[in-house]
Each structure stands twice: as structure tokens, then as C-alpha cells.
Design an enzyme around this catalytic site. Sequence first.
Site, PDB file in Angstrom:
ATOM      1  CB  SER A 146      -0.884   0.004   1.251  1.00  0.00           C
ATOM      2  OG  SER A 146      -1.507   1.260   1.437  1.00  0.00           O
ATOM      3  CE1 TYR A 159      -4.054  -2.152   5.366  1.00  0.00           C
ATOM      4  CE2 TYR A 159      -3.147   0.020   4.905  1.00  0.00           C
ATOM      5  CZ  TYR A 159      -3.724  -1.154   4.464  1.00  0.00           C
ATOM      6  OH  TYR A 159      -3.972  -1.333   3.128  1.00  0.00           O
TER       7      TYR A 159
END
Length: 256
Positions: A146, A159
Site C-alpha cells: 500500500s 496497518y
Amino acid sequence: MYLPSFSLHNKLAAVTGATKGIGYAITMAYAEAGADIIVIARTEEDVHRVVQEVKSYGQKGYPVVADVKDYLSIISQIEATIPDESTIDIWVNNAGMNIRNNALEVQDEEWEQIVQTNMKSAFFLSQYAARQMKDKQEGKIINISSVAGHVALRTGVVYGMTKSALIQMTKTLALEWGEYNIHVNAIGPWYFNTPLTEKLLKNEEYVEEIKSRTPMRRIGELKELAGTAVFLASEASNYMTGQTLFVDGGMTIYGF
């Protein structure tokens, strides 16, 4: 002359989180490109639906119903499902999750869920795939990271840590496994409309903020991500390893 190098004919690919969002888009693109697919996800009904869709392209589909945290179950199901003569050519670590929370509020249970889903499973499933690839001196491993693994975002510290770890894991595995002709690369998406982002993207103010941080001023379409995944799985990327391709509309140019 060059287009055949993008073909995935006679390849066997495994995709985690294959029934929704990014994983589904990659699965369908691989089937269209000619690969047989091991469809891995938690919900049995969804897995069998996607297997049938893979077969509609004339490819073989193999169902594996399991949570990626239980990677030993995934391995045992694969070994019980695919033909003895088959080996995995392409492995995609796509399954991921997030629990958005401020760093001061993160609980141990949240940490464990995110780390085991996003990072631990990706390593041990890559290890499993690489053992097969080493024997035949060929293979492609693709990690879905990401932009949150590259720049600081309000997606939650845990995350972001796991996605950053996937980028570093990609580099290290590429270094270790390059001698076996195993290519390890990653994709770093920005915002796409998926089940993980669906609620956020219903907030018009939030969407406008995302667009303002994106030179292309829009949310990505999944087909624009799937092409990158086909490239990394194909012979077209054979002299490329240890890299993370950010499919982000230019967001990481700024590094907000």
C-alpha cells in the site's frame, strides 16, 4: 513480438483474498490471461462462485476455503486439491485487513489480527510457494502492499507498519531467492473502490481530500491495478525483482 510475453498460459497462480476487491480483479485478469487459479478466501460460497467464473474463461479453478491466518490449512488444502504433477508458478499475497485506531488506543488483539493477516501469513505462504519454485528454478511472488507502507497516512499505525514490512520483505526475499530465478515484487495501491474502502468512499468530503492529494484527481479503477499484476506475473517482467510499483495516480510524488 512482445505481447506473447504477457501471456500466463500454462501457469498456475494462487491468489489470497481472491473473491473481492483487488484480489478478485487480479484473479479474473489472470484467468483471462490464461492461468489456472487457486482461489483462496474465507467464505465458501464466494470461493466456489469465483472458481466457476475462472472456469468460464476456459481455465481450471481450485477452491481453498480458509482464513490466511490459518496458513497451514491453506497449504494442506492446496496439496489435497491440485494435481500431483502441478506446481505453483505465481503466488499473490493479497488478503489484508485493517482496524483503524489511534496509536494511543491500539489493543493487543487488534495488533495480532492485523499483523497475522497482513504480514505473518504473507511470509509463510511465500515460503511455501518458493520451495516449489526453487525446485523448478522459476516463479513469481507478488505482495499487495500500500502507499501506507511508503508514506505516513491516517490509516492506522499497525496497518502502515505491516504494509511497510511487506515492501522490505519483498526486497529481502528477492535478494535471497534471485539465484533460484524467483522474482519477488510488490504493488502499492492508493485508493480503489473495494470492500475495505467502501464505507470511506461514501464520505464525499473524504473523497475530495483523497482527490486533492492525487495528481490524477480521481479514485483508481480496479482494471488499472490488474494490468500491473499481470505484468509482474508474466515473462514481461523477467528482469525485475525486489521492486514495489505504486499504482496511485501519482500520490506518492507528493508524499503527504
